[in-house]
Scaffold this motif. Structure first.
Motif, PDB file in Angstrom:
ATOM      1  N   ALA A 483       1.038  -1.106   0.039  1.00  0.00           N
ATOM      2  CA  ALA A 483       0.091  -0.020  -0.132  1.00  0.00           C
ATOM      3  C   ALA A 483       0.989   1.196  -0.026  1.00  0.00           C
ATOM      4  CB  ALA A 483      -0.801   0.057   1.238  1.00  0.00           C
ATOM      5  N   ASP A 484       2.047   1.286   0.764  1.00  0.00           N
ATOM      6  CA  ASP A 484       2.703   2.353   0.748  1.00  0.00           C
ATOM      7  C   ASP A 484       3.659   2.453  -0.618  1.00  0.00           C
ATOM      8  OD1 ASP A 484       2.138   2.968   3.390  1.00  0.00           O
ATOM      9  OD2 ASP A 484       4.075   1.691   4.156  1.00  0.00           O
ATOM     10  N   LEU A 485       3.750   1.804  -1.205  1.00  0.00           N
ATOM     11  CA  LEU A 485       4.567   1.808  -2.567  1.00  0.00           C
ATOM     12  C   LEU A 485       3.718   2.608  -3.600  1.00  0.00           C
ATOM     13  CD1 LEU A 485       6.461  -1.734  -3.031  1.00  0.00           C
ATOM     14  CD2 LEU A 485       7.383   0.537  -2.699  1.00  0.00           C
ATOM     15  N   VAL A 486       2.383   2.348  -3.484  1.00  0.00           N
ATOM     16  CA  VAL A 486       1.538   2.917  -4.330  1.00  0.00           C
ATOM     17  C   VAL A 486       0.980   4.203  -3.693  1.00  0.00           C
ATOM     18  CG1 VAL A 486       1.081   1.003  -5.686  1.00  0.00           C
ATOM     19  CG2 VAL A 486      -0.444   1.351  -3.858  1.00  0.00           C
ATOM     20  N   VAL A 586      -2.241  23.531  -6.242  1.00  0.00           N
ATOM     21  CA  VAL A 586      -2.894  22.973  -5.422  1.00  0.00           C
ATOM     22  C   VAL A 586      -4.557  22.855  -5.502  1.00  0.00           C
ATOM     23  CG1 VAL A 586      -3.759  23.720  -2.720  1.00  0.00           C
ATOM     24  CG2 VAL A 586      -1.267  24.055  -3.517  1.00  0.00           C
ATOM     25  N   ASP A 587      -4.862  24.004  -6.264  1.00  0.00           N
ATOM     26  CA  ASP A 587      -6.263  23.798  -6.976  1.00  0.00           C
ATOM     27  C   ASP A 587      -6.592  22.734  -7.647  1.00  0.00           C
ATOM     28  OD1 ASP A 587      -7.080  26.185  -5.285  1.00  0.00           O
ATOM     29  OD2 ASP A 587      -6.938  27.541  -7.319  1.00  0.00           O
ATOM     30  N   ALA A 588      -5.570  22.361  -8.386  1.00  0.00           N
ATOM     31  CA  ALA A 588      -5.841  21.168  -9.493  1.00  0.00           C
ATOM     32  C   ALA A 588      -5.532  19.949  -8.689  1.00  0.00           C
ATOM     33  CB  ALA A 588      -5.010  21.351 -10.792  1.00  0.00           C
ATOM     34  N   HIS A 589      -5.153  20.039  -7.394  1.00  0.00           N
ATOM     35  CA  HIS A 589      -4.927  18.720  -6.508  1.00  0.00           C
ATOM     36  C   HIS A 589      -3.769  17.994  -7.104  1.00  0.00           C
ATOM     37  CE1 HIS A 589      -8.014  18.892  -3.664  1.00  0.00           C
ATOM     38  NE2 HIS A 589      -8.850  19.408  -4.498  1.00  0.00           N
ATOM     39  N   LEU A 590      -2.714  18.799  -7.630  1.00  0.00           N
ATOM     40  CA  LEU A 590      -1.410  18.105  -8.405  1.00  0.00           C
ATOM     41  C   LEU A 590      -0.249  18.419  -7.249  1.00  0.00           C
ATOM     42  CD1 LEU A 590      -1.620  18.963 -12.016  1.00  0.00           C
ATOM     43  CD2 LEU A 590      -2.149  16.677 -10.853  1.00  0.00           C
ATOM     44  N   VAL A 591      -0.414  19.412  -6.443  1.00  0.00           N
ATOM     45  CA  VAL A 591       0.511  19.700  -5.361  1.00  0.00           C
ATOM     46  C   VAL A 591      -0.385  19.651  -4.166  1.00  0.00           C
ATOM     47  CG1 VAL A 591       1.950  21.533  -4.386  1.00  0.00           C
ATOM     48  CG2 VAL A 591       2.112  20.901  -6.738  1.00  0.00           C
ATOM     49  N   ARG A 602       4.421  24.949   3.249  1.00  0.00           N
ATOM     50  CA  ARG A 602       5.382  24.120   2.561  1.00  0.00           C
ATOM     51  C   ARG A 602       4.516  22.994   1.933  1.00  0.00           C
ATOM     52  NH1 ARG A 602      10.177  24.682   4.816  1.00  0.00           N
ATOM     53  NH2 ARG A 602      10.791  22.675   4.066  1.00  0.00           N
ATOM     54  N   TYR A 603       4.918  22.862   0.747  1.00  0.00           N
ATOM     55  CA  TYR A 603       4.263  22.209  -0.250  1.00  0.00           C
ATOM     56  C   TYR A 603       4.689  20.545  -0.312  1.00  0.00           C
ATOM     57  CZ  TYR A 603       2.548  26.983  -1.564  1.00  0.00           C
ATOM     58  OH  TYR A 603       2.152  28.057  -1.627  1.00  0.00           O
ATOM     59  N   THR A 604       4.094  19.881  -1.078  1.00  0.00           N
ATOM     60  CA  THR A 604       4.635  18.044  -1.381  1.00  0.00           C
ATOM     61  C   THR A 604       3.993  18.042  -2.357  1.00  0.00           C
ATOM     62  OG1 THR A 604       4.990  16.353  -0.525  1.00  0.00           O
ATOM     63  CG2 THR A 604       2.821  17.212   0.130  1.00  0.00           C
ATOM     64  N   LEU A 605       4.647  16.994  -3.303  1.00  0.00           N
ATOM     65  CA  LEU A 605       4.086  16.318  -4.328  1.00  0.00           C
ATOM     66  C   LEU A 605       3.768  15.008  -3.809  1.00  0.00           C
ATOM     67  CD1 LEU A 605       6.505  16.823  -7.584  1.00  0.00           C
ATOM     68  CD2 LEU A 605       4.062  17.540  -7.363  1.00  0.00           C
ATOM     69  N   PRO A 606       2.538  14.467  -3.993  1.00  0.00           N
ATOM     70  CA  PRO A 606       2.189  13.176  -3.525  1.00  0.00           C
ATOM     71  C   PRO A 606       2.918  12.157  -4.238  1.00  0.00           C
ATOM     72  CG  PRO A 606       0.180  14.507  -3.756  1.00  0.00           C
ATOM     73  CD  PRO A 606       1.429  15.235  -4.507  1.00  0.00           C
ATOM     74  N   GLY A 607       3.145  11.032  -3.704  1.00  0.00           N
ATOM     75  CA  GLY A 607       3.928   9.972  -4.141  1.00  0.00           C
ATOM     76  C   GLY A 607       3.888   9.460  -5.522  1.00  0.00           C
ATOM     77  N   LEU A 608       2.798   9.052  -6.290  1.00  0.00           N
ATOM     78  CA  LEU A 608       2.558   8.702  -7.580  1.00  0.00           C
ATOM     79  C   LEU A 608       2.495  10.206  -8.340  1.00  0.00           C
ATOM     80  CD1 LEU A 608      -0.016   5.990  -7.179  1.00  0.00           C
ATOM     81  CD2 LEU A 608       2.517   5.765  -7.497  1.00  0.00           C
ATOM     82  N   THR A 609       2.210  11.145  -7.780  1.00  0.00           N
ATOM     83  CA  THR A 609       2.146  12.471  -8.574  1.00  0.00           C
ATOM     84  C   THR A 609       3.817  12.840  -9.074  1.00  0.00           C
ATOM     85  OG1 THR A 609       0.319  13.215  -7.370  1.00  0.00           O
ATOM     86  CG2 THR A 609       1.381  14.738  -8.659  1.00  0.00           C
ATOM     87  N   ARG A 610       4.638  12.546  -7.874  1.00  0.00           N
ATOM     88  CA  ARG A 610       6.125  13.067  -8.400  1.00  0.00           C
ATOM     89  C   ARG A 610       6.562  11.722  -9.238  1.00  0.00           C
ATOM     90  NH1 ARG A 610      10.486  15.320  -5.719  1.00  0.00           N
ATOM     91  NH2 ARG A 610       9.148  16.065  -4.402  1.00  0.00           N
ATOM     92  N   ILE A 611       6.159  10.750  -9.029  1.00  0.00           N
ATOM     93  CA  ILE A 611       6.752   9.607  -9.955  1.00  0.00           C
ATOM     94  C   ILE A 611       6.079  10.047 -11.584  1.00  0.00           C
ATOM     95  CG2 ILE A 611       6.285   7.255 -10.981  1.00  0.00           C
ATOM     96  CD1 ILE A 611       6.193   6.205  -7.871  1.00  0.00           C
ATOM     97  N   TYR A 612       4.746  10.458 -11.598  1.00  0.00           N
ATOM     98  CA  TYR A 612       4.227  10.999 -13.110  1.00  0.00           C
ATOM     99  C   TYR A 612       4.931  12.279 -13.554  1.00  0.00           C
ATOM    100  CZ  TYR A 612       0.765  12.506 -16.480  1.00  0.00           C
ATOM    101  OH  TYR A 612       0.323  12.980 -17.549  1.00  0.00           O
TER     102      TYR A 612
END
Length: 653
Positions: A483-486, A586-591, A602-612
């Motif tokens: 689950a963590d890997l995805v 952030v509005d587009a829920h990509l960050v 402080r921002y973050t790219l969610p795991g799979l978003t960063r991979i994409y």
């Protein structure tokens, strides 16, 4: 049994059947059964081929869709020919027509008996009413279309049929109470309230039956059970009718007993003195367009409860504003799944029906407001010649038609607040539930849910439900690692757990190793029409070219958390420009906003978003990767919808 000497008998109130001399000639293959079911339910009218393709494959038809459909129809016609009935299925311009007489279809007999029973109730003839209503319910041999795979069209029909059956059952129970058959009802009602633990009308009937059987203490305990269920599951108190009945029981005032929202007082006197019941059956049912709920819905307890409580009608009596609940979140986070689930849970609050529209913001071909309103008006039984051509006039007629009705409207995949405002009903008894990948600024919402990924426990539970509880019990820690890997994204979990389910010999730990070693993670998160990369593709395509470039470069930031200053330094921008860009992402829920320390976001790219994003950056830098991704996209898309609903073309990738 054959009712009028028909050579073929058609059953939809239970397992799908076409009986010839007692033998069922319906094929066992799933998709031909879907075709037959839709043709029967739309009997004696032309069923467009595009509707049949939508039912069979929804938004992802294969390139051979038309040919395959023609094969199914050919086999059905051949089966009918063996019974000398091939004339029943005819080819028409744009589709097919299946001729089925009313006397040969169990649904028609059910509707006739139900109408007759209702008329008997209104005439005060409770004995005849009981006979007709009981005979109508006896025609049901199980859930409607049992054993038939249901797409969106069949699901709407089944929901409608189940609602009608429920209404007739309620009316028959009331007639039994009027006839003094309260003792015989108790066991049936106890079984029904276990099956429907939040159905207030059934609880009312059981309380009345117990009270009339001299079991007032048990009747009060039934009320306590209902209240406990509603408070625990919905955070709501029982409705006014149930509370009035409870007070009548406490004061031992049987003449004040109320039997649910459908009728007036039920006196304890002789049944022939009872007042006729209000109509509980409408030959043309209220629309019930919500897609089917999923059987393995997991988690989201608080979110679902909040939505249902917000949509519920009782707590907002006297208000003039329509409640508008909005669910937003990143691609694949389960917005539509949650909205449909909450819609079904709240459906009982909206007895006049539920309407659903997919507005297609993420498809690149957004739905036309005028066409959506046209579909709504037809579902509300407005004659075609009364529907105006102009969208604004349709909107006015739509608000007029929904006035005085308690209805739920679900708008899925919305792009802007203007989309919602164009389709809003006017009556405050209605409610609106919206899903969107973007924050809908400017929309007056009463509840906004920013949906996040599943919790660790919920993610592990979903893996177990899809891949098998035995696997989960054997290695729960591996399931948590998987689950963590995805990144605990629901769509990704469905893909990877679904792949596990198709390979019985592979352990969860084995899938963890496979996924960890994969060169392109998103290639592994695709199963049938479930495709994580495709969802991100849609969000990426909605960005401007400049924003696409910025999004790709964000994957170069070394830290999982970053500030606008770090983005500005990376891109050589002024800080205010980086802040504005981050607000758009952030509005587009990509960050995502990770936290705010001393007024610094402080921002973050969610795991799979960063991979994409990293994958997109690599494709921009490497000449080989775009070809591989384009080929993958063509294989995923196969056959795509053209702007015209009834035509299909190969993907233009």
């Amino acid at each position: 049994m054959l009712w009028t000497g028909e050579t073929l008998e058609f059953h939809v109130l239970g397992p799908l059947e076409i009986l010839h001399r007692g033998r069922n000639i319906v094929p066992t293959a799933p998709k031909p059964r879907q075709v037959i079911a839709l043709l029967i339910l739309r009997r004696n009218t032309v069923v467009q081929t595009c509707d049949l393709i939508d039912e069979l494959w929804e938004d992802n038809p294969p390139a051979s869709a038309m040919t395959t459909l023609q094969t199914y129809v050919y086999k059905l016609r051949k089966t009918l020919a063996h019974q000398d009935a091939e004339h029943l299925l005819t080819t028409r311009p744009g589709g097919y027509q299946f001729t089925v007489s009313d006397s040969a279809l169990d649904l028609c007999h059910f509707e006739q008996l139900a109408s007759s029973g209702q008329a008997a109730v209104e005439a005060g003839d409770m004995v005849s009413a009981r006979e007709d209503l009981g005979a109508a319910l006896d025609l049901w041999q199980g859930p409607a279309l049992a054993g038939v795979t249901q797409g969106s069209l069949l699901s709407s029909y089944v929901t409608r049929l189940d609602e009608i059956r429920s209404r007739i059952l309620e009316l028959r129970i009331e007639v039994d109470l009027r006839l003094g058959r309260h003792r015989g009802l108790i066991s049936e009602l106890k079984s029904l309230v276990i099956r429907y633990p939040l159905h207030e009308h059934l609880y009312c009937a059981l309380m009345v039956a117990l009270h009339r059987s001299g079991r007032r203490h048990d009747a009060l305990e039934v009320y306590r059970s209902l209240r406990r269920n509603m408070v625990d599951d919905l955070g709501l108190e029982p409705g006014p009718a149930v509370r009035e009945l409870h007070q009548a029981l406490l004061s031992d005032a049987p003449d004040q007993l109320m039997f649910g929202p459908l009728t007036g007082p039920i006196p304890a006197a002789a049944p022939d003195s009872a007042a006729p019941a209000e109509s509980a059956f409408v030959p043309v049912a209220d629309p019930a367009q919500l897609p089917a709920d999923i059987a393995d819905f997991t988690g989201r307890v608080d979110a679902s409860r909040s939505l249902v409580a917000e949509l519920a009608w009782a707590p907002r009596q006297g208000r003039t504003a329509i409640p508008v609940a909005v669910v937003t979140g990143m691609p694949g986070v389960g917005k539509t799944t949650l909205a449909v689930h909450a819609g079904h849970r709240a459906a009982a609050e909206f007895p006049d029906g539920q309407l659903y529209a997919e507005l297609g913001a993420s498809t690149g071909c957004p739905a036309d407001h005028g066409e959506v309103l046209h579909g709504f008006l037809r579902a509300l039984d407005v004659a075609e010649d009364r529907i105006p051509a102009q969208t604004t006039e349709r909107a006015k007629l739509f608000r007029t038609t929904t006035a005085g009705r308690r209805m739920l409207f679900v708008f899925d995949d919305v792009d802007t607040a203007a989309d919602v405002r164009a389709l809003m009903p006017g009556d405050p008894q209605c409610a609106v539930l919206v899903t969107s990948r973007r924050r809908l600024h400017g929309l007056a919402t009463t509840l906004h849910l920013d949906l996040d990924v599943l919790s660790p426990d919920e993610a592990v539970e979903l893996v177990g439900r899809i891949a098998g509880e035995g696997r989960l019990a054997a290695d729960r820690m591996a399931a948590r690692r998987l689950a963590d890997l995805v990144a605990r994204l629901p769509l990704a979990l469905r893909c990877i757990a679904g792949r596990l389910a198709t390979v019985p010999g592979m352990s969860i730990a084995g899938m963890v190793r496979h996924l960890a070693d994969a060169r392109w993670t998103l290639d592994e998160l695709r199963l049938g029409d479930l495709d994580v990369r495709a969802r991100y593709d849609a969000s990426y395509a909605s960005l401007s070219r400049a924003d696409q470039g910025t999004f790709r470069l964000l994957s170069m930031l070394p830290s999982t958390e970053f500030t606008a200053e770090a983005v500005a330094e990376l891109l050589g921008w002024e800080t205010f420009a980086a802040e504005r860009a981050m607000a758009g992402f952030v509005d587009a829920h990509l960050v995502r906003v990770a936290r705010c320390d001393d007024d610094q976001i402080r921002y973050t790219l969610p795991g799979l978003t960063r991979i994409y994003a990293r994958e997109r950056l690599s494709s921009a830098l490497s000449p080989a990767l775009p070809e591989r991704l384009a080929l993958s996209s063509r294989r995923r898309a196969g056959l795509q919808r053209s702007p015209k609903r009834d035509s299909y073309r190969e993907a233009d990738v």
